[in-house]
Design a protein around this motif. Structure first.
Motif, PDB file in Angstrom:
ATOM      1  N   UNK A  76       0.831  -1.206   0.000  1.00  0.00           N
ATOM      2  CA  UNK A  76       0.000   0.000   0.000  1.00  0.00           C
ATOM      3  C   UNK A  76       0.863   1.253   0.000  1.00  0.00           C
ATOM      4  N   UNK A  77       1.970   1.221   0.719  1.00  0.00           N
ATOM      5  CA  UNK A  77       2.867   2.377   0.751  1.00  0.00           C
ATOM      6  C   UNK A  77       3.434   2.645  -0.644  1.00  0.00           C
ATOM      7  N   UNK A  78       3.871   1.595  -1.323  1.00  0.00           N
ATOM      8  CA  UNK A  78       4.447   1.753  -2.662  1.00  0.00           C
ATOM      9  C   UNK A  78       3.382   2.178  -3.676  1.00  0.00           C
ATOM     10  N   UNK A  79       2.170   1.670  -3.524  1.00  0.00           N
ATOM     11  CA  UNK A  79       1.092   2.096  -4.416  1.00  0.00           C
ATOM     12  C   UNK A  79       0.829   3.590  -4.275  1.00  0.00           C
ATOM     13  N   UNK A  80       0.729   4.041  -3.039  1.00  0.00           N
ATOM     14  CA  UNK A  80       0.459   5.463  -2.807  1.00  0.00           C
ATOM     15  C   UNK A  80       1.571   6.334  -3.382  1.00  0.00           C
ATOM     16  N   UNK A  81       2.800   5.890  -3.243  1.00  0.00           N
ATOM     17  CA  UNK A  81       3.924   6.660  -3.787  1.00  0.00           C
ATOM     18  C   UNK A  81       3.833   6.740  -5.311  1.00  0.00           C
ATOM     19  N   UNK A  82       3.574   5.611  -5.965  1.00  0.00           N
ATOM     20  CA  UNK A  82       3.490   5.598  -7.427  1.00  0.00           C
ATOM     21  C   UNK A  82       2.356   6.491  -7.928  1.00  0.00           C
ATOM     22  N   UNK A  83       1.245   6.472  -7.237  1.00  0.00           N
ATOM     23  CA  UNK A  83       0.086   7.279  -7.623  1.00  0.00           C
ATOM     24  C   UNK A  83       0.327   8.752  -7.316  1.00  0.00           C
ATOM     25  N   UNK A  84       0.828   9.035  -6.119  1.00  0.00           N
ATOM     26  CA  UNK A  84       0.928  10.418  -5.661  1.00  0.00           C
ATOM     27  C   UNK A  84       2.126  11.161  -6.231  1.00  0.00           C
ATOM     28  N   UNK A  85       3.236  10.476  -6.490  1.00  0.00           N
ATOM     29  CA  UNK A  85       4.359  11.142  -7.141  1.00  0.00           C
ATOM     30  C   UNK A  85       3.944  11.623  -8.536  1.00  0.00           C
ATOM     31  N   UNK A 112      -6.367  -0.643  -3.593  1.00  0.00           N
ATOM     32  CA  UNK A 112      -5.952   0.331  -4.607  1.00  0.00           C
ATOM     33  C   UNK A 112      -7.007   1.402  -4.850  1.00  0.00           C
ATOM     34  N   UNK A 113      -8.249   0.985  -5.026  1.00  0.00           N
ATOM     35  CA  UNK A 113      -9.315   1.960  -5.273  1.00  0.00           C
ATOM     36  C   UNK A 113      -9.380   2.991  -4.158  1.00  0.00           C
ATOM     37  N   UNK A 114      -9.321   2.531  -2.921  1.00  0.00           N
ATOM     38  CA  UNK A 114      -9.427   3.446  -1.784  1.00  0.00           C
ATOM     39  C   UNK A 114      -8.216   4.368  -1.681  1.00  0.00           C
ATOM     40  N   UNK A 115      -7.051   3.896  -2.091  1.00  0.00           N
ATOM     41  CA  UNK A 115      -5.861   4.759  -2.093  1.00  0.00           C
ATOM     42  C   UNK A 115      -6.062   5.913  -3.071  1.00  0.00           C
ATOM     43  N   UNK A 116      -6.551   5.593  -4.270  1.00  0.00           N
ATOM     44  CA  UNK A 116      -6.799   6.643  -5.261  1.00  0.00           C
ATOM     45  C   UNK A 116      -7.863   7.612  -4.755  1.00  0.00           C
TER      46      UNK A 116
END
Length: 256
Positions: A76-85, A112-116
């Motif tokens: 989840x941490x890596x997903x958020x970084x990829x999306x937010x960067x 993933x959906x909730x992170x976005x």
């Protein structure tokens, strides 16, 4: 309906026909891949100048993660970084006028959906504005491509963070096949048809469309307004900027 282009690779050839027809599109890009300099070259990634041209002509520039990662394989941490960067970089270029996201490979994990949807921490730019969040996220498929699939996504869509589309256009798709996605929706009461394009070339990749086919499709599509079919960006549809459902035609056939 909406025209979407994923990845920004080998897509320079889409710009002129989009400008010539006046049809808007949504380009989902990996901002790290956008070239800051260099010549326009349909065999390479879009340049920043090309992206600016699209943006200032009303196209929707959206995110696709910073470097096109498979989000389902990441923490989840890596997903958020990829999306937010990615969103932070796009915000630095285009301010708050960045709205749309697409899942690379149409791949999502449980969170993933909730992170976005949850947005991105931190700020961007000299005035330290909040990075914020995307207002929608597109997947691929589940619309118009199987016997049990609906001909189009509902309007308004039931879940803006998991938007359906047609399956990606592939090299063997003819002009008639592209047109069928539109006419099938017109014949079944309308709705939101979203088409997904990748590379523009003559058979260079499975996920590609021939340039001549794309140009002919765009000019054909422009003429479909008389049948009640209109082209909008993903953001425009999410914002409600589309015509209401038209009445039945005199022949009793519902129009899009």
């Amino acid at each position: 309906m909406s025209l979407t282009f994923d990845d920004g690779l080998m897509q320079s050839a889409a710009i002129a026909p989009l400008l010539d027809t006046g049809l808007p599109a949504t380009f989902y890009v990996n901002s790290d891949a956008i070239r800051r300099s260099g010549r326009i070259n349909n065999g390479d990634f879009l340049t920043k100048r090309e992206l600016d041209t699209l943006f200032y002509n009303g196209d929707d520039i959206g995110g696709h993660t910073i470097d096109h990662v498979d989000l389902a394989t990441l923490s989840e941490v890596a997903q958020r970084k990829a999306i937010c960067d990615d969103l932070k970089q796009l915000r630095q270029w285009y301010g708050n006028a960045v709205y749309s996201f697409a899942y690379p490979f149409a791949s999502t994990g449980p969170a993933t959906r909730d992170i976005v949807a949850g947005g991105c921490p931190g700020t961007y730019g000299p005035f330290h504005k909040p990075i914020g969040r995307y207002e929608s996220a597109r997947s691929v498929g589940a619309s118009g491509d199987c016997p049990t699939c609906p001909a189009a996504e509902a309007l308004p869509p039931p879940d803006p963070y998991f938007l359906y589309s047609n399956e990606s256009v592939i090299a063997t798709d003819s002009l008639a096949a592209l047109q069928h996605h539109v006419t099938a929706a017109e014949a079944h009461g309308g709705g939101w048809v979203t088409m997904v394009f990748h590379k523009i070339c003559d058979g260079c990749d499975l996920y590609s469309v021939n340039e001549d086919t794309l140009v002919r499709f765009l000019f054909w599509l422009k003429r479909r307004a008389v049948h009640g079919t209109y082209v909008r960006t993903i953001h425009q549809v999410i914002a409600g900027d589309y015509p209401g459902a038209p009445p039945h035609s005199r022949e009793g056939r519902p129009r899009d």
